[in-house]
Motif scaffolding. Structure first.
Motif, PDB file in Angstrom:
ATOM      1  N   SER A   1       0.967  -0.658   0.216  1.00 40.80           N
ATOM      2  CA  SER A   1       0.320  -0.062   0.066  1.00 40.80           C
ATOM      3  C   SER A   1       0.382   1.410  -0.116  1.00 40.80           C
ATOM      4  O   SER A   1       2.313   0.868  -0.590  1.00 40.80           O
ATOM      5  CB  SER A   1      -0.763   0.072   1.338  1.00 40.80           C
ATOM      6  N   HIS A   2       0.732   2.349   0.425  1.00 42.89           N
ATOM      7  CA  HIS A   2       1.456   3.141   0.271  1.00 42.89           C
ATOM      8  C   HIS A   2       1.695   4.010   2.233  1.00 42.89           C
ATOM      9  O   HIS A   2       0.839   3.459   2.701  1.00 42.89           O
ATOM     10  CB  HIS A   2       0.732   4.580   0.415  1.00 42.89           C
ATOM     11  N   LEU A   3       3.208   5.182   2.389  1.00 45.88           N
ATOM     12  CA  LEU A   3       2.650   5.217   3.384  1.00 45.88           C
ATOM     13  C   LEU A   3       2.962   6.131   4.322  1.00 45.88           C
ATOM     14  O   LEU A   3       2.926   7.274   4.331  1.00 45.88           O
ATOM     15  CB  LEU A   3       5.005   4.951   3.969  1.00 45.88           C
TER      16      LEU A   3
ATOM     17  N   TYR B   1      -3.555   4.425  10.375  1.00 46.22           N
ATOM     18  CA  TYR B   1      -3.718   2.894   9.582  1.00 46.22           C
ATOM     19  C   TYR B   1      -3.436   3.666   7.973  1.00 46.22           C
ATOM     20  O   TYR B   1      -3.049   2.380   7.472  1.00 46.22           O
ATOM     21  CB  TYR B   1      -4.452   2.285  10.572  1.00 46.22           C
ATOM     22  N   ASP B   2      -4.291   4.028   7.200  1.00 48.83           N
ATOM     23  CA  ASP B   2      -4.571   4.383   6.198  1.00 48.83           C
ATOM     24  C   ASP B   2      -3.336   4.115   5.576  1.00 48.83           C
ATOM     25  O   ASP B   2      -2.406   5.072   5.665  1.00 48.83           O
ATOM     26  CB  ASP B   2      -4.858   5.490   6.016  1.00 48.83           C
ATOM     27  N   GLY B   3      -3.362   2.876   4.530  1.00 49.42           N
ATOM     28  CA  GLY B   3      -1.536   3.019   3.904  1.00 49.42           C
ATOM     29  C   GLY B   3      -0.621   2.147   4.416  1.00 49.42           C
ATOM     30  O   GLY B   3      -0.337   1.067   4.786  1.00 49.42           O
ATOM     31  N   ALA B   4      -0.008   2.397   5.798  1.00 46.91           N
ATOM     32  CA  ALA B   4       0.839   2.286   6.744  1.00 46.91           C
ATOM     33  C   ALA B   4       0.250   0.184   7.265  1.00 46.91           C
ATOM     34  O   ALA B   4       1.062  -0.606   6.905  1.00 46.91           O
ATOM     35  CB  ALA B   4       0.824   2.932   8.113  1.00 46.91           C
TER      36      ALA B   4
ATOM     37  N   ASN C   1       3.521   8.540  -2.986  1.00 43.83           N
ATOM     38  CA  ASN C   1       2.467   9.708  -2.891  1.00 43.83           C
ATOM     39  C   ASN C   1       0.406   9.202  -3.339  1.00 43.83           C
ATOM     40  O   ASN C   1      -0.182   9.361  -4.467  1.00 43.83           O
ATOM     41  CB  ASN C   1       2.645  10.535  -4.003  1.00 43.83           C
ATOM     42  N   GLU C   2       0.239   8.323  -2.941  1.00 42.03           N
ATOM     43  CA  GLU C   2      -1.155   8.342  -3.034  1.00 42.03           C
ATOM     44  C   GLU C   2      -1.981   8.508  -2.496  1.00 42.03           C
ATOM     45  O   GLU C   2      -3.104   8.937  -3.529  1.00 42.03           O
ATOM     46  CB  GLU C   2      -1.683   6.601  -1.571  1.00 42.03           C
ATOM     47  N   GLU C   3      -2.194   9.699  -1.246  1.00 41.36           N
ATOM     48  CA  GLU C   3      -2.530  10.378  -1.525  1.00 41.36           C
ATOM     49  C   GLU C   3      -2.833  11.446  -2.415  1.00 41.36           C
ATOM     50  O   GLU C   3      -4.524  12.270  -1.856  1.00 41.36           O
ATOM     51  CB  GLU C   3      -2.508  11.275   0.534  1.00 41.36           C
ATOM     52  N   GLY C   4      -2.101  12.150  -2.355  1.00 36.76           N
ATOM     53  CA  GLY C   4      -1.926  13.363  -3.910  1.00 36.76           C
ATOM     54  C   GLY C   4      -2.794  14.586  -3.127  1.00 36.76           C
ATOM     55  O   GLY C   4      -2.664  15.792  -3.408  1.00 36.76           O
TER      56      GLY C   4
ATOM     57  N   LEU D   1      -4.009  -5.195   1.306  1.00 36.73           N
ATOM     58  CA  LEU D   1      -4.929  -4.417   2.824  1.00 36.73           C
ATOM     59  C   LEU D   1      -4.860  -2.841   3.198  1.00 36.73           C
ATOM     60  O   LEU D   1      -4.057  -2.030   3.565  1.00 36.73           O
ATOM     61  CB  LEU D   1      -4.340  -5.404   4.231  1.00 36.73           C
ATOM     62  N   HIS D   2      -6.332  -2.542   3.593  1.00 34.60           N
ATOM     63  CA  HIS D   2      -6.436  -1.196   3.885  1.00 34.60           C
ATOM     64  C   HIS D   2      -7.744  -1.119   5.039  1.00 34.60           C
ATOM     65  O   HIS D   2      -8.274  -1.891   4.810  1.00 34.60           O
ATOM     66  CB  HIS D   2      -6.756  -0.629   2.776  1.00 34.60           C
ATOM     67  N   ILE D   3      -7.728  -0.230   5.967  1.00 32.71           N
ATOM     68  CA  ILE D   3      -8.988   0.073   7.052  1.00 32.71           C
ATOM     69  C   ILE D   3      -9.831   0.739   5.710  1.00 32.71           C
ATOM     70  O   ILE D   3      -9.775   1.065   4.551  1.00 32.71           O
ATOM     71  CB  ILE D   3      -7.952   1.311   7.983  1.00 32.71           C
TER      72      ILE D   3
ATOM     73  N   GLY E   1     -10.426   6.206  -3.243  1.00 34.92           N
ATOM     74  CA  GLY E   1      -9.620   5.689  -3.820  1.00 34.92           C
ATOM     75  C   GLY E   1      -8.175   5.111  -3.403  1.00 34.92           C
ATOM     76  O   GLY E   1      -8.088   4.750  -2.228  1.00 34.92           O
ATOM     77  N   HIS E   2      -7.996   3.424  -4.161  1.00 31.44           N
ATOM     78  CA  HIS E   2      -6.672   3.387  -3.488  1.00 31.44           C
ATOM     79  C   HIS E   2      -5.530   2.585  -4.946  1.00 31.44           C
ATOM     80  O   HIS E   2      -6.041   3.207  -5.713  1.00 31.44           O
ATOM     81  CB  HIS E   2      -7.107   1.729  -3.304  1.00 31.44           C
ATOM     82  N   ASP E   3      -4.150   2.359  -4.362  1.00 32.56           N
ATOM     83  CA  ASP E   3      -3.258   1.993  -5.145  1.00 32.56           C
ATOM     84  C   ASP E   3      -3.749   0.862  -6.193  1.00 32.56           C
ATOM     85  O   ASP E   3      -3.076   0.510  -7.249  1.00 32.56           O
ATOM     86  CB  ASP E   3      -1.910   1.608  -4.156  1.00 32.56           C
TER      87      ASP E   3
HETATM   88 MN    MN Z   1      -4.795   4.936   1.257  1.00 33.30          MN
END
Ligand code: MN
Ligand code: HGY
Ligand code: MN
Length: 408
Positions: free
Chosen positions: A78-80, A89-92, A123-126, A187-189, A355-357
């Motif tokens: 996912s993304h850090l 939690y979002d990404g990590a 840069n997943e969040e943009g 895996l994501h929240i 949105g997600h990777d």
């Molecule tokens: Mn995310």
């Protein structure tokens, strides 16, 4: 075989200290000093776990775990990076549960048939550089790398993705997409209230909403708040307020089918006694139905054109993102359902509002997502929280699904 929940929870807490905000929040903006520190820690942990680390030209980090035979790795991650005033939690969660998966296989000396790949996308969040899901978007071959590298920061046009990547030392060698994946799991929240409200353990994500991001600049004329009669005003602020009203009402009329958000509004010169000369605002439109997305965008643009004309103003329009909705293949969503059932957990097949990777990876290889519940459905907020048991369940579902996928 199960993951080591204590080790995963401790690691989540360790990363949450990098950009810590308030009691449990995190602010780790893509390509910032904090992002660099988290990346450095992940790189060290990847090497420590015996992975071969690759950094591509957009800073995407891929750790490869070799297997009994050559072939395309089963990927997960996912993304850090986070949003401003974000959560831990979002990404990590997706990256660190992926690392825990690797560590668990190492503890048990398990060699999978297919190689594995742990991924941290850039840069997943943009929130500082458009588009969002940037790293996965380019990795999937959906945007030109040089265009993206020249993308300027919203708040400082002198800083670009390329210059910031260089300054944090993650302008890697590898071409994005050079390592083909057999499949991709994220895996994501959930970031919404559904699983919590329905007391369900796992979300089997079947599709992801499409996202349109547009930035508008309404141009009026600065003038004195005390001497300028109403009929004489070119008030960009008032026009923007009317437009925001229309956008808000639009989403309430289409309840649940289309979501529209004006997340950022900046007036200039932003002074109490000056009629605003300009209003810069953003529009985020979402739906799982592409036709509704287009219809909403068209209707809102028409209203903006009409409003600006009536008020004798001008406006500029910049398309930042046009991502279509995606549906994940049954083979992948079923693999998550089977893994969930094998662990005796309850599940719900559902769409993703965020949105997600994985939405980008769906254009690159068979992909899907696993959701865990978000307490009070809160996310993109320092109070974002998921219970330890749900974190553990999600990581074990990821482990079970990846083990199965990489065993034949
Ligand atoms: Mn995310
Ligand atoms: O905007 C999104 O849905 C994601 O958090 N980048
Ligand atoms: Mn997010």
């Amino acid at each position: 075989m199960k993951i080591n929940a204590q080790r995963l929870l401790e690691n989540l807490d360790r990363y949450a200290q990098i950009g810590k905000m308030g009691r449990i929040g995190v602010e780790r903006i893509a390509l910032s000093e904090e992002d660099k520190r988290a990346r450095d820690l992940l790189k060290a942990q990847m090497i420590d776990a015996g992975l071969q680390v690759h950094i591509d030209q957009l800073g995407n980090m891929i750790g490869i775990r070799k297997s009994k035979r050559e072939g395309n790795p089963v990927a997960f991650g996912s993304h850090l990076d986070t949003v401003y005033s974000g959560g831990r939690y979002d990404g990590a969660l997706g990256v660190l549960a992926g690392l825990e998966l690797i560590q668990t296989l190492n503890d048990n000396q398990i060699q999978t048939e297919k190689p594995l790949a742990l991924v941290n996308f850039t840069n997943e969040e943009g929130v500082r550089f458009a588009p969002d899901m940037m790293g996965s978007h380019v990795y999937a071959g959906m945007a030109d790398l040089s265009d993206i590298l020249s993308s300027p920061a919203y708040d400082n046009p002198n800083e670009t993705v390329g210059s910031c990547l260089k300054s944090i030392g993650y302008d890697g060698e590898m071409e994005p997409g050079a390592i083909q994946f057999d499949a991709f799991y994220e895996l994501h929240i959930e970031q919404g209230p559904v699983l919590k409200l329905e007391q369900i353990d796992i979300g089997v994500v079947e599709q992801v909403q499409g996202i349109y991001w547009t930035r508008y600049k309404v141009l009026g004329e600065a003038n004195h708040a005390g001497t300028t009669p109403v009929y004489y005003r070119k008030d960009a602020g008032f026009a923007a307020a009317k437009i925001q009203q229309f956008i808000g009402k639009y989403t309430r009329r289409k309840e649940g089918k289309v979501l529209t958000t004006v997340g950022s509004v900046k007036l200039s010169p932003d002074a109490i006694n000056i009629v605003p000369e300009s209003a810069v605002f953003t529009l985020d439109v979402r739906s799982t139905d592409e036709a509704l997305l287009r219809k909403a965008q068209k209707r809102i643009d028409k209203y903006i054109e009409e409003t600006v004309e009536v008020d004798e103003l001008n406006f500029e329009r910049e398309e930042l993102v046009r991502f279509s909705p995606v549906r994940f293949p049954l083979s992948m969503t079923d693999s998550v359902q089977i893994a969930t059932q094998s662990l005796g957990l309850t599940y719900k097949r559902m769409p993703s509002g965020a949105g997600h990777d994985a939405q980008m990876m769906a254009h690159f290889c068979p992909s899907t997502m696993i959701f865990i519940p978000s307490v009070r459905g809160i996310s993109h907020n320092v109070e974002e929280f998921s219970h330890d048991k749900d974190v553990e369940n999600g990581a074990n579902v990821l482990l079970a699904a990846v083990l199965k996928k990489s065993s034949s």
